[in-house]
Design an enzyme around this catalytic site. Structure first.
Site, PDB file in Angstrom:
ATOM      1  N   GLU A 199       0.956  -1.216  -0.130  1.00 44.66           N
ATOM      2  CA  GLU A 199       0.041   0.015  -0.079  1.00 44.66           C
ATOM      3  C   GLU A 199       0.860   1.277  -0.100  1.00 44.66           C
ATOM      4  O   GLU A 199       0.810   2.235   0.890  1.00 44.66           O
ATOM      5  CB  GLU A 199      -1.213   0.088   1.241  1.00 44.66           C
ATOM      6  CG  GLU A 199      -1.785  -1.240   1.071  1.00 44.66           C
ATOM      7  CD  GLU A 199      -2.863  -1.308   2.481  1.00 44.66           C
ATOM      8  OE1 GLU A 199      -2.865  -0.277   3.201  1.00 44.66           O
ATOM      9  OE2 GLU A 199      -3.642  -2.249   2.513  1.00 44.66           O
ATOM     10  N   ASN A 244       2.193  -5.446  -3.071  1.00 43.28           N
ATOM     11  CA  ASN A 244       0.834  -5.707  -2.605  1.00 43.28           C
ATOM     12  C   ASN A 244       0.029  -4.286  -2.338  1.00 43.28           C
ATOM     13  O   ASN A 244       0.472  -3.332  -1.685  1.00 43.28           O
ATOM     14  CB  ASN A 244       0.782  -6.460  -1.435  1.00 43.28           C
ATOM     15  CG  ASN A 244      -0.554  -7.179  -1.142  1.00 43.28           C
ATOM     16  OD1 ASN A 244      -1.319  -7.828  -1.949  1.00 43.28           O
ATOM     17  ND2 ASN A 244      -1.246  -6.913   0.024  1.00 43.28           N
ATOM     18  N   HIS A 291     -10.231  -6.378  -1.848  1.00 40.94           N
ATOM     19  CA  HIS A 291     -11.216  -5.839  -0.781  1.00 40.94           C
ATOM     20  C   HIS A 291     -12.343  -5.084  -1.582  1.00 40.94           C
ATOM     21  O   HIS A 291     -12.273  -4.096  -1.969  1.00 40.94           O
ATOM     22  CB  HIS A 291     -10.703  -5.066   0.172  1.00 40.94           C
ATOM     23  CG  HIS A 291      -9.704  -5.874   1.371  1.00 40.94           C
ATOM     24  ND1 HIS A 291     -10.168  -6.804   1.955  1.00 40.94           N
ATOM     25  CD2 HIS A 291      -8.371  -5.551   1.275  1.00 40.94           C
ATOM     26  CE1 HIS A 291      -8.835  -7.157   2.709  1.00 40.94           C
ATOM     27  NE2 HIS A 291      -7.923  -6.409   2.154  1.00 40.94           N
ATOM     28  N   GLU A 314      -6.013 -10.741  -0.467  1.00 47.78           N
ATOM     29  CA  GLU A 314      -6.885 -10.356   0.783  1.00 47.78           C
ATOM     30  C   GLU A 314      -8.359 -10.301   0.516  1.00 47.78           C
ATOM     31  O   GLU A 314      -9.034  -9.376   0.708  1.00 47.78           O
ATOM     32  CB  GLU A 314      -6.361  -9.048   1.259  1.00 47.78           C
ATOM     33  CG  GLU A 314      -4.973  -9.124   1.464  1.00 47.78           C
ATOM     34  CD  GLU A 314      -4.282  -7.973   2.222  1.00 47.78           C
ATOM     35  OE1 GLU A 314      -5.276  -7.106   2.750  1.00 47.78           O
ATOM     36  OE2 GLU A 314      -3.022  -7.530   2.186  1.00 47.78           O
ATOM     37  N   ASP A 373     -11.963 -10.313   0.143  1.00 45.37           N
ATOM     38  CA  ASP A 373     -13.307 -10.248   0.796  1.00 45.37           C
ATOM     39  C   ASP A 373     -14.340  -9.203   0.204  1.00 45.37           C
ATOM     40  O   ASP A 373     -13.947  -8.464  -0.598  1.00 45.37           O
ATOM     41  CB  ASP A 373     -13.262  -9.943   2.438  1.00 45.37           C
ATOM     42  CG  ASP A 373     -12.603  -8.877   2.873  1.00 45.37           C
ATOM     43  OD1 ASP A 373     -12.426  -7.670   1.884  1.00 45.37           O
ATOM     44  OD2 ASP A 373     -11.881  -8.799   3.698  1.00 45.37           O
TER      45      ASP A 373
END
Length: 396
Positions: free
Chosen positions: A169, A215, A257, A288, A290
């Site tokens: 990030e 990432n 996400h 990651e 979701d």
């Protein structure tokens, strides 16, 4: 508020009827009688993983968590145990115990480990941020501290980590100030953007065989393609520049996400982005995943007219990301960020408005439509559009 369990009736019973060759992979061979996600993904040479909450893993009152973490997934990621504040809470003193425990768990269950994360601007130890703030840690010393941390951590786990999230990030969002995309956070502020190349070089020196990833979130598909406001384009240009300089970056991790309240993307848009990164010689991974939903009063009251559309929209979004990963042979792994709503990070983070229902199992460990969608993708996908993965070799 704890949510009721909502499982749509009539979940499709699936069987592995399709015939595919089974590529050689680390761990156990493909078993046509095993309906777990990890086994079904073996047919494609794909790793399916989860982030792991160590407290839940070790809770004797909750054995189902440990059972599913072991049986459904072929890779694991420490949700927090490998972050800097967890590993080195006191300067010079490392707490390896929880992270080592996860690595041991993975070895016992023929799983690979994604290392998360070496360099991030969040979850840093107070001794580090306070030292920089009060001037007791100089810029030169800060760079050396970062080098030593990366070297110490990667060396400790050398040979036991498949993929490292080296830098996490580092790029801003269009809604930040200033709105023009830029390198953000603690490390860019104090060391400049050159720390990114340094971090990859230091990680490679410590472990020649681990795959090294950048990432980030909101890089699932291209937008305007203007690097001033399209984060995917910005990251693509950054990766291209790193490759041109010989920086040993092996892959791009797209976090995945998502939220059902957003438009999100279709499979073709996501495939396009994955293939652009592959064109740079990079592997990709969803790291990651979701899909959260807003917990309206109706949802919390159990109104199925509000619940069911969210469950179906979440399944569709999981579906899009996995389909795209299957379609691009350089996409090596697909990791969900926690697998049960019982231990999801989302409700504790997204509170105004409240959000949740983000994972593939409900709070009672019953699979949702999202789980069934992932399983169906893995079973019914095959040649000519879905082929086994192309392995990535670590760059020197």
């Amino acid at each position: 508020m704890k949510l009721r369990r909502w499982i749509a009736a009539g979940a499709v019973a699936v069987a592995t009827a399709a015939v595919l060759t089974s590529p050689a992979t680390a761990g156990r061979p493909y078993d046509p009688t095993d309906q777990s996600l990890r086994n079904l993904a073996l047919r494609h040479g794909l790793a399916v993983g989860t982030a792991v909450d160590l407290a839940a893993l070790n809770d004797p009152a909750d054995p189902r968590y440990r059972e599913l973490a072991a049986s459904e997934f072929s890779t694991v990621t420490a949700e927090n145990a490998m972050k800097w504040e967890s590993l080195e809470p006191t300067r010079g003193t490392y707490n390896w115990g929880p992270a080592d425990e996860l690595v041991t768990f993975a070895r016992q269950h023929d799983q690979r480990v994604r290392g998360h994360v070496l360099v991030w601007h969040n979850q840093l130890p107070a001794w580090l941020t306070n030292g920089v703030a009060d001037g007791s840690i100089s810029t030169a010393e800060l760079r050396d501290i970062l080098r030593r941390h990366i070297t110490n951590v990667v060396t400790h786990f050398k040979g036991r980590i498949w993929q490292w999230d080296v830098v996490n990030e580092a790029v801003s969002d269009p809604w930040d100030t200033p709105s023009t995309l830029h390198y953000k956070g603690f490390w860019a502020e104090h060391l400049g953007p050159g720390y990114i190349a340094d971090a990859f070089r230091w990680a490679r020196a410590a472990d020649p065989h681990a795959l090294l990833f950048y990432n980030d979130y909101n890089i699932e598909a291209f937008g305007s393609r203007d690097p001033a406001n399209d984060k995917t384009q910005f990251v693509y240009d950054m990766a291209k520049q790193l490759r041109a300089k010989g920086v040993p970056i092996d892959g791009i991790g797209s976090q995945g996400h998502l939220g059902t309240q957003y438009g999100n993307f279709d499979t073709f848009q996501v495939v396009e982005a994955l293939r652009k990164f592959a064109g740079l010689g990079l592997a990709t991974a969803f790291t990651e995943v979701d899909v959260r939903s807003q917990l309206t009063e109706g949802v919390q009251a159990g109104n199925e007219a509000e619940i069911n559309p969210r469950l179906q929209a979440a399944a569709a979004n999981f579906d899009v990301l996995l389909q795209a990963c299957l379609a691009e042979r350089h996409c090596l792994s697909f990791t969900v960020w926690g697998f049960t709503d019982k231990h999801s990070w989302v409700p504790g983070w997204f509170t105004d408005p409240p959000e949740g229902m983000a994972t593939i199992y409900d709070e009672n460990y019953q699979p949702k439509r999202a789980y069934q969608a992932l399983k169906a993708d893995l079973i019914y996908s095959g040649p000519p559009y879905v082929l086994p993965r192309i392995p990535q070799r670590p760059r020197r």
